[in-house]
Write an enzyme that holds these catalytic residues in place. Structure first.
Site, PDB file in Angstrom:
ATOM      1  N   ASN A  79       0.893  -1.235   0.126  1.00 10.30           N
ATOM      2  CA  ASN A  79       0.075   0.030  -0.104  1.00 10.30           C
ATOM      3  C   ASN A  79       0.764   1.481   0.030  1.00 10.30           C
ATOM      4  O   ASN A  79       0.435   2.060  -0.646  1.00 10.30           O
ATOM      5  CB  ASN A  79      -0.926  -0.027   1.142  1.00 10.30           C
ATOM      6  CG  ASN A  79      -1.481   1.323   1.588  1.00 10.30           C
ATOM      7  OD1 ASN A  79      -2.440   1.700   0.874  1.00 10.30           O
ATOM      8  ND2 ASN A  79      -1.077   1.928   2.352  1.00 10.30           N
ATOM      9  N   SER A 129      -4.297   2.505  -8.535  1.00 12.20           N
ATOM     10  CA  SER A 129      -5.007   3.885  -8.393  1.00 12.20           C
ATOM     11  C   SER A 129      -5.930   3.892  -9.642  1.00 12.20           C
ATOM     12  O   SER A 129      -5.602   3.356 -10.734  1.00 12.20           O
ATOM     13  CB  SER A 129      -4.102   5.281  -8.602  1.00 12.20           C
ATOM     14  OG  SER A 129      -4.779   6.380  -8.746  1.00 12.20           O
ATOM     15  N   TYR A 142       3.506   9.604 -11.559  1.00  9.51           N
ATOM     16  CA  TYR A 142       2.519   8.912 -10.477  1.00  9.51           C
ATOM     17  C   TYR A 142       1.670   7.663 -11.342  1.00  9.51           C
ATOM     18  O   TYR A 142       1.616   6.718 -10.804  1.00  9.51           O
ATOM     19  CB  TYR A 142       1.650   9.691  -9.726  1.00  9.51           C
ATOM     20  CG  TYR A 142       0.863   9.246  -8.928  1.00  9.51           C
ATOM     21  CD1 TYR A 142       1.253   8.472  -7.401  1.00  9.51           C
ATOM     22  CD2 TYR A 142      -0.589   8.939  -8.963  1.00  9.51           C
ATOM     23  CE1 TYR A 142       0.245   8.085  -6.786  1.00  9.51           C
ATOM     24  CE2 TYR A 142      -1.488   8.405  -8.316  1.00  9.51           C
ATOM     25  CZ  TYR A 142      -1.107   7.900  -7.087  1.00  9.51           C
ATOM     26  OH  TYR A 142      -1.931   7.208  -6.223  1.00  9.51           O
ATOM     27  N   ALA A 143       0.806   8.321 -12.343  1.00  8.62           N
ATOM     28  CA  ALA A 143       0.050   7.461 -12.954  1.00  8.62           C
ATOM     29  C   ALA A 143       0.719   6.303 -13.689  1.00  8.62           C
ATOM     30  O   ALA A 143       0.437   5.187 -13.759  1.00  8.62           O
ATOM     31  CB  ALA A 143      -0.939   8.272 -14.063  1.00  8.62           C
ATOM     32  N   LYS A 146       1.303   3.594 -11.212  1.00  9.99           N
ATOM     33  CA  LYS A 146       0.370   2.825 -10.687  1.00  9.99           C
ATOM     34  C   LYS A 146      -0.236   1.734 -11.952  1.00  9.99           C
ATOM     35  O   LYS A 146      -0.617   0.727 -11.605  1.00  9.99           O
ATOM     36  CB  LYS A 146      -0.888   3.734 -10.462  1.00  9.99           C
ATOM     37  CG  LYS A 146      -0.535   4.572  -9.170  1.00  9.99           C
ATOM     38  CD  LYS A 146      -0.459   3.547  -7.825  1.00  9.99           C
ATOM     39  CE  LYS A 146      -0.125   4.272  -6.682  1.00  9.99           C
ATOM     40  NZ  LYS A 146       0.171   3.399  -5.671  1.00  9.99           N
ATOM     41  N   ILE A 175      -9.878   9.424  -2.428  1.00 11.83           N
ATOM     42  CA  ILE A 175     -10.229   8.913  -1.073  1.00 11.83           C
ATOM     43  C   ILE A 175      -9.450  10.018   0.010  1.00 11.83           C
ATOM     44  O   ILE A 175      -8.475  10.753  -0.183  1.00 11.83           O
ATOM     45  CB  ILE A 175      -9.348   7.646  -0.930  1.00 11.83           C
ATOM     46  CG1 ILE A 175      -9.697   6.757  -1.728  1.00 11.83           C
ATOM     47  CG2 ILE A 175      -9.813   7.252   0.693  1.00 11.83           C
ATOM     48  CD1 ILE A 175     -11.057   6.043  -1.821  1.00 11.83           C
TER      49      ILE A 175
HETATM   50  N1  LIG Z   1      -5.798   8.776  -1.351  1.00 11.23           N
HETATM   51  C1  LIG Z   1      -6.271   8.772  -2.473  1.00 11.23           C
HETATM   52  O1  LIG Z   1      -7.174   9.395  -3.107  1.00 11.23           O
HETATM   53  C2  LIG Z   1      -5.744   7.596  -3.166  1.00 11.23           C
HETATM   54  C3  LIG Z   1      -6.160   7.299  -4.321  1.00 11.23           C
HETATM   55  C4  LIG Z   1      -5.792   6.186  -5.102  1.00 11.23           C
HETATM   56  C5  LIG Z   1      -4.622   5.421  -4.729  1.00 11.23           C
HETATM   57  N2  LIG Z   1      -4.016   5.784  -3.729  1.00 11.23           N
HETATM   58  C6  LIG Z   1      -2.861   5.138  -3.143  1.00 11.23           C
HETATM   59  O2  LIG Z   1      -3.127   4.603  -1.998  1.00 11.23           O
HETATM   60  C7  LIG Z   1      -2.033   4.269  -1.098  1.00 11.23           C
HETATM   61  C8  LIG Z   1      -2.184   4.651   0.200  1.00 11.23           C
HETATM   62  O3  LIG Z   1      -2.107   6.210   0.016  1.00 11.23           O
HETATM   63  P1  LIG Z   1      -3.046   7.292   1.208  1.00 11.23           P
HETATM   64  O4  LIG Z   1      -3.957   8.010   0.489  1.00 11.23           O
HETATM   65  O5  LIG Z   1      -3.305   6.460   2.508  1.00 11.23           O
HETATM   66  O6  LIG Z   1      -1.925   8.172   1.688  1.00 11.23           O
HETATM   67  P2  LIG Z   1      -1.150   8.529   2.942  1.00 11.23           P
HETATM   68  O7  LIG Z   1      -0.012   9.600   2.465  1.00 11.23           O
HETATM   69  O8  LIG Z   1      -2.223   8.989   4.064  1.00 11.23           O
HETATM   70  O9  LIG Z   1      -0.226   7.174   3.424  1.00 11.23           O
HETATM   71  C9  LIG Z   1       0.706   6.742   2.781  1.00 11.23           C
HETATM   72  C10 LIG Z   1       1.670   6.116   3.703  1.00 11.23           C
HETATM   73  O10 LIG Z   1       2.673   5.397   2.993  1.00 11.23           O
HETATM   74  C11 LIG Z   1       3.852   5.610   3.723  1.00 11.23           C
HETATM   75  N3  LIG Z   1       5.174   5.771   2.799  1.00 11.23           N
HETATM   76  C12 LIG Z   1       5.428   6.568   1.924  1.00 11.23           C
HETATM   77  N4  LIG Z   1       6.685   6.170   1.280  1.00 11.23           N
HETATM   78  C13 LIG Z   1       7.126   5.153   2.159  1.00 11.23           C
HETATM   79  C14 LIG Z   1       8.451   4.483   2.022  1.00 11.23           C
HETATM   80  N5  LIG Z   1       9.398   4.930   1.237  1.00 11.23           N
HETATM   81  N6  LIG Z   1       8.600   3.639   3.155  1.00 11.23           N
HETATM   82  C15 LIG Z   1       7.569   3.347   4.017  1.00 11.23           C
HETATM   83  N7  LIG Z   1       6.404   4.273   3.898  1.00 11.23           N
HETATM   84  C16 LIG Z   1       6.242   5.054   3.174  1.00 11.23           C
HETATM   85  C17 LIG Z   1       3.784   7.138   4.067  1.00 11.23           C
HETATM   86  O11 LIG Z   1       4.548   7.333   5.374  1.00 11.23           O
HETATM   87  C18 LIG Z   1       2.359   7.240   4.824  1.00 11.23           C
HETATM   88  O12 LIG Z   1       2.145   6.693   5.803  1.00 11.23           O
HETATM   89  C19 LIG Z   1      -0.894   4.820  -1.884  1.00 11.23           C
HETATM   90  O13 LIG Z   1      -0.358   3.597  -2.787  1.00 11.23           O
HETATM   91  C20 LIG Z   1      -1.563   5.873  -2.951  1.00 11.23           C
HETATM   92  O14 LIG Z   1      -0.965   5.838  -4.146  1.00 11.23           O
HETATM   93  C21 LIG Z   1      -4.636   6.764  -2.582  1.00 11.23           C
END
Ligand SMILES: NC(=O)c1ccc[n+]([C@@H]2O[C@H](COP(=O)([O-])OP(=O)(O)OC[C@H]3O[C@@H](n4cnc5c(N)ncnc54)[C@H](O)[C@@H]3O)[C@@H](O)[C@H]2O)c1
Length: 242
Positions: A79, A129, A142-143, A146, A175
């Site tokens: 994740n 995503s 980013y895209a 994913k 989200i």
């Molecule tokens: N929030 C959205 O709208 C959304 C939409 C599509 C996909 N996503 C994907 O969901 C996943 C979670 O995102 P989120 O929205 O919860 O974001 P977030 O930023 O709240 O959480 C991401 C977590 O990943 C950790 N992280 C980042 N780089 C890291 C590393 N090098 N080593 C260890 N941990 C690391 C961060 O510290 C953070 O706690 C991601 O892969 C994101 O791309 C999110």
């Protein structure tokens, strides 16, 4: 959906979708190893914690070594990820390397290092995503990462199914998490575009993604393999796909 006693590894578990996933898997009875850069915000949860930079040279191997102590791993949730709301023209080398290093290279390396630890009927769930499935202005690097995660999901099916390991992904839409919060609160045009582009006309929650991840981890999804499941309020279904 019981995951009683089963070991799950969740990356990016300190907040957002990862944290909601860890909480849900614990509620289903799993023993969770939570991995993140910092694990301070989840100090109160009954889980195993590892603070590590997954994009670092030895990060993935450190996670595997910690997971080995817990026994066969039933579920790996890839994740952790970072956003990058930049067009390609505005993306410098440092940004491109950081996004690919975190969202793609670290996931490939961790998954490889975890393969020997996966138990019978194990499940890998990747967090992709909607931006990896269809074009959208900006966020190009980013895209691309994913889209790579979605393809890794299908590719691993060919490699791992004979061993009984299932591989699936979720593709969240918009989200509300720390990744999107500032922009959703501070950029009215963005917020309107995100809600307007979502047929259900609302922003999703981390718990709504976590429940689908937990399903894919569980034996309730025993015949679901190689799927990228959108959790997006209809975002993808309302767009033309190739
Ligand atoms: N929030 C959205 O709208 C959304 C939409 C599509 C996909 N996503 C994907 O969901 C996943 C979670 O995102 P989120 O929205 O919860 O974001 P977030 O930023 O709240 O959480 C991401 C977590 O990943 C950790 N992280 C980042 N780089 C890291 C590393 N090098 N080593 C260890 N941990 C690391 C961060 O510290 C953070 O706690 C991601 O892969 C994101 O791309 C999110």
């Amino acid at each position: 959906m019981s995951l009683q006693g089963k070991v799950a590894v969740v990356t990016g578990a300190n907040r957002g979708i990862g944290r909601a996933t860890a909480e849900r898997l614990i509620a289903e009875g799993a023993q969770v190893l939570a991995v993140d850069l910092s694990v301070e915000e989840i100090g109160h949860l009954p889980l195993h914690r590892l603070a590590v930079d997954l994009a670092s040279h030895d990060g993935p191997a450190r996670v595997a070594s910690e997971a080995r102590r817990l026994g066969p791993v039933h579920c790996l949730v890839n994740n952790a990820g970072i956003g990058a709301a930049k067009s390609l023209a505005d993306s410098d080398d440092e940004l491109i390397d950081r996004v690919i290093g975190t969202n793609l290279r670290a996931v490939l390396r961790l998954t490889r290092d975890m393969l020997p630890l996966l138990g019978p009927d194990a499940s890998i769930v990747n967090v992709s995503s909607v931006f990896g499935e269809t074009g959208y202005p900006t966020s190009t690097a980013y895209a691309v990462t994913k889209a790579g995660i979605s393809q890794m999901t299908r590719q691993l099916v060919a490699d791992l199914s004979a061993g009984g390991v299932r591989v699936n992904a979720v593709a969240p839409g918009v989200i509300r998490t720390a990744m999107t919060e500032a922009r959703l609160n501070g950029d009215e045009a963005y917020r309107k575009a995100m809600i307007g582009g979502t047929p259900l006309a609302r922003i999703g929650t981390a718990a709504q993604v976590a429940s689908v991840i937990a399903f894919l981890c569980s034996d309730d999804a025993a015949f679901v393999n190689g799927q990228v499941i959108a959790v997006d309020g209809g975002w993808l279904a309302s767009r033309t796909r190739p």
